[in-house]
Write a protein that holds these residues in place. Structure first.
Motif, mmCIF file in Angstrom:
data_model
loop_
_atom_site.group_PDB
_atom_site.id
_atom_site.type_symbol
_atom_site.label_atom_id
_atom_site.label_comp_id
_atom_site.label_asym_id
_atom_site.label_seq_id
_atom_site.Cartn_x
_atom_site.Cartn_y
_atom_site.Cartn_z
ATOM 1 N N LEU B 71 1.098 18.826 40.707
ATOM 2 C CA LEU B 71 0.139 18.608 39.619
ATOM 3 C C LEU B 71 -1.221 19.228 39.950
ATOM 4 C CD1 LEU B 71 0.877 14.893 38.696
ATOM 5 C CD2 LEU B 71 1.719 16.939 37.564
ATOM 6 N N ALA B 72 -1.674 18.986 41.188
ATOM 7 C CA ALA B 72 -3.030 19.415 41.554
ATOM 8 C C ALA B 72 -3.152 20.928 41.627
ATOM 9 C CB ALA B 72 -3.431 18.790 42.875
ATOM 10 N N TYR B 73 -2.110 21.554 42.185
ATOM 11 C CA TYR B 73 -2.198 23.003 42.322
ATOM 12 C C TYR B 73 -1.910 23.720 41.021
ATOM 13 C CZ TYR B 73 -2.765 22.528 47.309
ATOM 14 O OH TYR B 73 -3.254 22.214 48.543
ATOM 15 N N LYS B 75 -3.263 22.805 38.097
ATOM 16 C CA LYS B 75 -4.117 22.037 37.180
ATOM 17 C C LYS B 75 -4.221 22.717 35.833
ATOM 18 C CE LYS B 75 -8.343 23.908 39.144
ATOM 19 N NZ LYS B 75 -9.667 23.606 39.582
ATOM 20 N N LEU B 77 -1.791 23.445 34.210
ATOM 21 C CA LEU B 77 -0.716 22.886 33.386
ATOM 22 C C LEU B 77 -1.312 22.300 32.117
ATOM 23 C CD1 LEU B 77 1.579 20.855 35.791
ATOM 24 C CD2 LEU B 77 2.189 22.863 34.458
ATOM 25 N N ALA B 78 -2.377 21.528 32.326
ATOM 26 C CA ALA B 78 -3.015 20.880 31.186
ATOM 27 C C ALA B 78 -3.957 21.838 30.481
ATOM 28 C CB ALA B 78 -3.764 19.647 31.648
#
Lengths: 200, 277
Positions: B71-73, B75, B77-78
């Motif tokens: 998720l963090a790498y 980011k 995505l959103a």
């Protein structure tokens, strides 16, 4: 062991949306549990959990703030499971509910004292056996039981989540418990018999 | 409440998910019905077992880290999604206006026409430059000659023969053929005739090369030839510099001629230009 802990890097979660961090991340354990119940396989459960979080993060702007985030995440997981995993997992065991009903009625007609029965079953049953019995339930029974008794969801939430009438939630939970109790009674009985044998 | 009704609400009664009125009725019913009381006790027991003995699995730390990293790498995505959304929204917002849509279309047509027709550059200039390039390519080895290389451009074979004879070349070999000669040139003292693509001359003999007229018509040179021919009708001559060569385009008796010569030989050129004027 120490090496293992050292090897685990700390992910840069400060990159993540703050609300997502607060609202969605705390449900990871519950979701993992649910994934395990759905897939019955730890690898599949891990994949399903990851997919659920990736989807949730992607569609985070679609989540209505202030509503039940856990239910929202569960719904994403259930849909992902239906789409990708159901085909691959073994089909749920067929349950002859009528047969269970017959056994249950037999137990009932044995004039067992329900108070004793409570103690007899509860005290003689191991956690593993409970897990085994739950695992053997058909998926529709298993899901409602977990949501109700493990996740503490209300009937309304379950009905909304599974998209079924609330009356169906009531009857499904009732039947699931009846089946589970019958199975556990059999376990306890077999254990009681063994205990007696050893005692001799 | 009868047994059937109780059975309908038994799970909700155990879970305390019914309103008080039904709850009271259910309470009264189990007080008088041992069978339903038994069911109630079993149902309560099942609930107790599941809620206390169910072994909640804890998400393994390695999986938690893996997910957080994913998720963090990623980011974007959103943000990627919202950026796309924003772009589409902006696009829709702009194009919802009919006037904007029409002006956008007109703008596109304008840009397209500029690219195709290029009004900022004289089309004739472009044609001459391009034709000069082909002339230059064909007279490269002649450009240091004393006199300009004269070339005739025509699709009429008779004009070619006339051109050759009038320049003193005798006995040209003209094979009988359906092919039409389109290009011919002649050089000083009849020693050498410039070959464009189609023929060459040695001493007083002209060897005609063959060219399929339709094939030639499809080449861009034929197109250029026509454009230049038309443009020259109103002009005495057009001078084009290309590399170290200067090329003069001119119509003589409605036939296109070019004179090509090294730019260094200014004297010969000045003489030529004077004579042409």
């Amino acid at each position: 062991m120490l090496e293992d802990t050292e090897r685990i890097r700390r992910p840069p979660i400060e990159n993540l949306d703050e609300e997502f961090r607060k609202e969605a991340l705390p449900h990871m354990d519950a979701l993992y549990n649910f994934a395990l119940q759905l897939t019955q396989d730890s690898d599949d459960a891990a994949d399903l959990l990851q997919e659920t979080y990736v989807k949730a993060y992607r569609f985070w702007d679609k989540f209505e703030k202030g509503t039940n985030c856990k239910a929202w995440l569960f719904r994403i997981m259930k849909n992902s499971f239906i789409n990708f995993y159901r085909k691959n997992t073994r089909s749920p065991e067929k349950l002859d509910y009528d047969e269970i009903e017959v056994i249950y009625e037999t137990i009932k007609s044995n004039d067992e004292n329900p108070h004793n029965l409570d103690r007899e079953i509860y005290d003689n049953i191991f956690d593993d056996e409970v897990m085994e019995a739950i695992k053997s339930l058909p998926e529709e029974f298993r899901t409602v039981l977990i949501m109700c008794d493990v996740e503490g969801m209300t009937y309304e939430e379950i009905a909304d989540f599974l998209d079924i009438p609330i009356g169906t939630v009531r009857s499904r939970i009732h039947r699931a418990r009846k089946v589970l109790a019958t199975k556990l009674y059999n376990y306890a009985k077999s254990r009681g018999y063994k205990v007696d044998e050893h005692g001799e | 409440m009868n047994c059937k009704e109780f059975q309908e609400y038994i799970s909700a009664f155990v879970d305390n998910q019914i309103d008080n009125e039904i709850k009271n009725q259910a309470q009264n019913h189990i007080g008088i019905c041992p069978s339903c009381f038994f069911d109630y006790k079993i149902e309560t027991l099942a609930k107790k077992i599941v809620s206390t003995k169910f072994q909640k699995a804890i998400c393994p730390e390695s999986l938690r880290v893996k997910i957080l990293e994913t998720l963090a790498y990623n980011k974007n995505l959103a943000s990627q999604k919202s950026f796309q959304d924003k772009f589409v929204e902006l696009f829709q917002k702009i194009f919802i206006n009919k006037k904007v849509r029409i002006s956008f279309a007109l703008g596109l047509i304008l840009i397209f026409s500029i690219l195709v027709f290029n009004p900022f550059k004289s089309p004739e200039e472009k044609y001459y430059k391009e034709f000069a390039l082909s002339v230059y390519e064909n007279c490269k080895n002649l450009r240091n000659h004393k006199y300009p290389v004269k070339t005739i451009f025509t699709s009429n074979p008779e004009q070619v023969s006339q051109f050759i004879f009038s320049n003193g070349i005798k006995n040209p070999i003209m094979p009988k053929t359906d092919w039409i000669v389109t290009v011919a040139g002649i050089e000083e003292e009849n020693n050498c005739v410039l070959a464009h693509m189609l023929f060459k001359c040695e001493e007083d003999t002209v060897y005609m090369m063959q060219c399929e007229v339709d094939a030639l018509r499809n080449t861009r040179y034929y197109h250029l030839f026509q454009k230049i021919h038309n443009d020259l009708k109103n002009k005495t001559f057009v001078k084009v510099d290309h590399g170290d060569c200067t090329i003069i385009f001119r119509l003589e008796n409605d036939v296109l001629m070019t004179y090509a010569m090294s730019s260094h030989n200014n004297h010969a050129f000045e003489e030529l230009i004077t004579s042409l004027k």
